[in-house]
Design an enzyme around this catalytic site. Structure first.
Site, short mmCIF file in Angstrom:
data_model
loop_
_atom_site.label_atom_id
_atom_site.label_comp_id
_atom_site.label_asym_id
_atom_site.label_seq_id
_atom_site.Cartn_x
_atom_site.Cartn_y
_atom_site.Cartn_z
N ASP A 60 1.06 -1.20 -0.05
CA ASP A 60 0.13 0.07 -0.23
C ASP A 60 0.82 1.24 -0.08
OD1 ASP A 60 -1.65 2.15 0.54
OD2 ASP A 60 -2.92 1.26 1.83
N SER A 145 0.29 12.99 -15.14
CA SER A 145 -1.05 12.77 -16.01
C SER A 145 -0.92 14.18 -16.66
CB SER A 145 -2.10 12.76 -14.97
OG SER A 145 -3.23 13.13 -15.82
N TYR A 158 -7.03 15.58 -7.96
CA TYR A 158 -6.33 14.72 -8.64
C TYR A 158 -5.26 15.47 -9.61
CZ TYR A 158 -5.33 11.21 -12.48
OH TYR A 158 -4.83 10.59 -13.28
N LYS A 162 -1.24 15.49 -9.09
CA LYS A 162 -0.41 14.93 -10.31
C LYS A 162 0.39 16.22 -10.65
CE LYS A 162 -2.00 10.95 -11.05
NZ LYS A 162 -0.99 9.60 -11.11
P1 NAP Z 1 -6.34 1.75 -12.54
O1 NAP Z 1 -6.64 0.67 -13.64
O2 NAP Z 1 -7.27 2.37 -11.48
O3 NAP Z 1 -5.28 1.01 -11.73
C1 NAP Z 1 -4.53 1.61 -10.61
C2 NAP Z 1 -3.98 0.52 -9.67
O4 NAP Z 1 -3.27 1.14 -8.59
C3 NAP Z 1 -5.09 -0.51 -9.07
O5 NAP Z 1 -4.56 -1.91 -9.38
C4 NAP Z 1 -4.99 -0.24 -7.63
O6 NAP Z 1 -5.55 -1.24 -7.09
C5 NAP Z 1 -3.99 0.28 -7.30
N1 NAP Z 1 -3.76 1.18 -6.17
C6 NAP Z 1 -4.75 2.06 -5.77
N2 NAP Z 1 -4.28 2.80 -4.53
C7 NAP Z 1 -3.35 1.96 -4.25
C8 NAP Z 1 -2.47 1.99 -3.01
N3 NAP Z 1 -2.77 2.84 -2.03
N4 NAP Z 1 -1.51 1.24 -2.83
C9 NAP Z 1 -1.21 0.54 -3.79
N5 NAP Z 1 -1.74 0.29 -5.09
C10 NAP Z 1 -3.03 1.22 -5.28
O7 NAP Z 1 -5.55 2.97 -12.90
P2 NAP Z 1 -4.63 3.14 -14.46
O8 NAP Z 1 -5.45 4.01 -15.25
O9 NAP Z 1 -4.01 2.12 -14.87
O10 NAP Z 1 -3.79 4.49 -13.93
C11 NAP Z 1 -2.21 3.83 -13.48
C12 NAP Z 1 -1.76 5.52 -13.21
O11 NAP Z 1 -1.61 6.01 -14.46
C13 NAP Z 1 -2.34 6.37 -12.19
O12 NAP Z 1 -1.39 6.94 -11.46
C14 NAP Z 1 -3.11 7.31 -12.84
O13 NAP Z 1 -3.41 8.30 -12.16
C15 NAP Z 1 -2.27 7.47 -13.91
N6 NAP Z 1 -3.04 7.91 -15.03
C16 NAP Z 1 -3.92 7.21 -15.71
C17 NAP Z 1 -4.78 7.72 -16.93
C18 NAP Z 1 -5.51 7.14 -17.73
O14 NAP Z 1 -6.21 7.49 -18.35
N7 NAP Z 1 -5.87 5.89 -17.33
C19 NAP Z 1 -4.15 8.90 -17.48
C20 NAP Z 1 -3.12 9.98 -16.58
C21 NAP Z 1 -2.54 9.34 -15.46
P3 NAP Z 1 -6.93 -1.61 -6.42
O15 NAP Z 1 -7.59 -2.09 -7.79
O16 NAP Z 1 -6.81 -2.86 -5.39
O17 NAP Z 1 -7.78 -0.43 -5.94
#
Ligand code: NAP
Length: 265
Positions: A60, A145, A158, A162
């Site tokens: 975590d 992001s 958010y 970021k």
């Molecule tokens: P996602 O599908 O929601 O996956 C995020 C992962 O992080 C999940 O496995 C979640 O676990 C885990 N997580 C959440 N809180 C945590 C904690 N306290 N400790 C450890 N793990 C934790 O998100 P994603 O879209 O792949 O995004 C990944 C990163 O890219 C994030 O930082 C996000 O802000 C960034 N990002 C994403 C986008 C986009 O469009 N997807 C755009 C810009 C930036 P649980 O499933 O157990 O909650």
């Protein structure tokens, strides 16, 4: 597919989305990868798929003692840490319909988002620098992001978290350089990448396709990005192909930040 041979990497939030794609690609490139998540180890398909080059640990990112424990395990088992990807992040949107704008957001929600997105990255950088110090080399990749570069009225915490990740990445890069360490730190700034993070916003109703189209209508490439496209950038930054790249930011946004929807035609 051998750009990361011999490297030991740790990825946070690795069980799905961007973190999973980065982990899979790192393994394919020859790295030993520690997949960490809140529930790491529970996903049997992922475990079977990635095979013996992957280790699983619960981490975590908000908890300092968990960072201490997991980094100690990495050093004990693999002897070094070469790459950290601070990927875990939350929008705060999965708490249901609550306000995230600067006028109405609650302090509780503001702190919750910062605790994962910013405190988690701070702790990751702190323990990675310490783990990398003996070899004097390494790569820290922070997933920020597009929202860290522009204001987002409906996602204040958010965007703020970021933006702070972007800035902290530069501080880490400068600190390591000052210390005479070849530990690099860079940030990646994805825009809309199709992952489970978007589900609360897309829903499962008949208007799902319409919502998807609306979310990328101002993106010059007119589509969501793919997780593999973010993983490709992470491989470059993790590899020995980028030894002079530190304190930099990399957009993966389909051209979104190249201009403005208001640009005169
Ligand atoms: P996602 O599908 O929601 O996956 C995020 C992962 O992080 C999940 O496995 C979640 O676990 C885990 N997580 C959440 N809180 C945590 C904690 N306290 N400790 C450890 N793990 C934790 O998100 P994603 O879209 O792949 O995004 C990944 C990163 O890219 C994030 O930082 C996000 O802000 C960034 N990002 C994403 C986008 C986009 O469009 N997807 C755009 C810009 C930036 P649980 O499933 O157990 O909650």
């Amino acid at each position: 597919m051998s750009r990361l041979i011999g490297k030991v990497a740790l990825v946070t939030g690795a069980s799905r989305g961007i973190g999973e794609a980065i982990s899979r690609r790192f393994v394919a490139e020859g790295a030993t990868v520690w997949l960490t998540d809140l529930d790491a180890g529970d996903d049997c398909t992922l475990m079977e798929d990635v095979g013996s080059a992957a280790r699983f640990a619960r981490l975590d990112v908000r908890e300092e003692d968990e960072w201490e424990r997991v980094i100690a395990s990495v050093l004990e088992r693999d002897g070094r840490l070469d790459v950290l990807v601070n990927n875990a992040g939350i929008t705060g949107f999965d708490d249901g319909f609550v306000a995230h704008d600067p006028e109405n957001a609650s302090l509780e929600n503001w702190r919750k988002v910062h605790r994962t997105n910013l405190d988690g990255v701070f702790l990751g950088c702190k323990y990675a620098i310490r783990a990398m110090r003996p070899t004097k080399t390494g790569s820290i990749i922070n997933i920020s992001s597009r929202s860290g570069l522009v204001g987002i009225p409906a996602a204040a915490a958010y965007a703020s978290s970021k933006a702070a990740v972007r800035n902290h990445s530069k501080t880490v890069a400068l600190w390591c350089a000052q210390q005479g360490l070849a530990i690099r730190c860079n940030s990646i700034h994805p825009a809309a990448i199709l992952t489970p993070m978007w589900e609360p916003m897309l829903g499962t109703g008949p208007d799902r396709d319409e919502r998807m189209a609306a979310l990328v209508k101002d993106t010059p490439l007119q589509r969501f990005g793919r997780v593999e496209e973010v993983a490709a950038m992470a491989v470059f930054l993790a590899s020995d192909e980028a030894p002079y790249v530190t304190g930099s930011e990399f957009n993966i946004d389909g051209g979104l930040l190249a201009g403005s929807a208001a640009t005169p035609g």
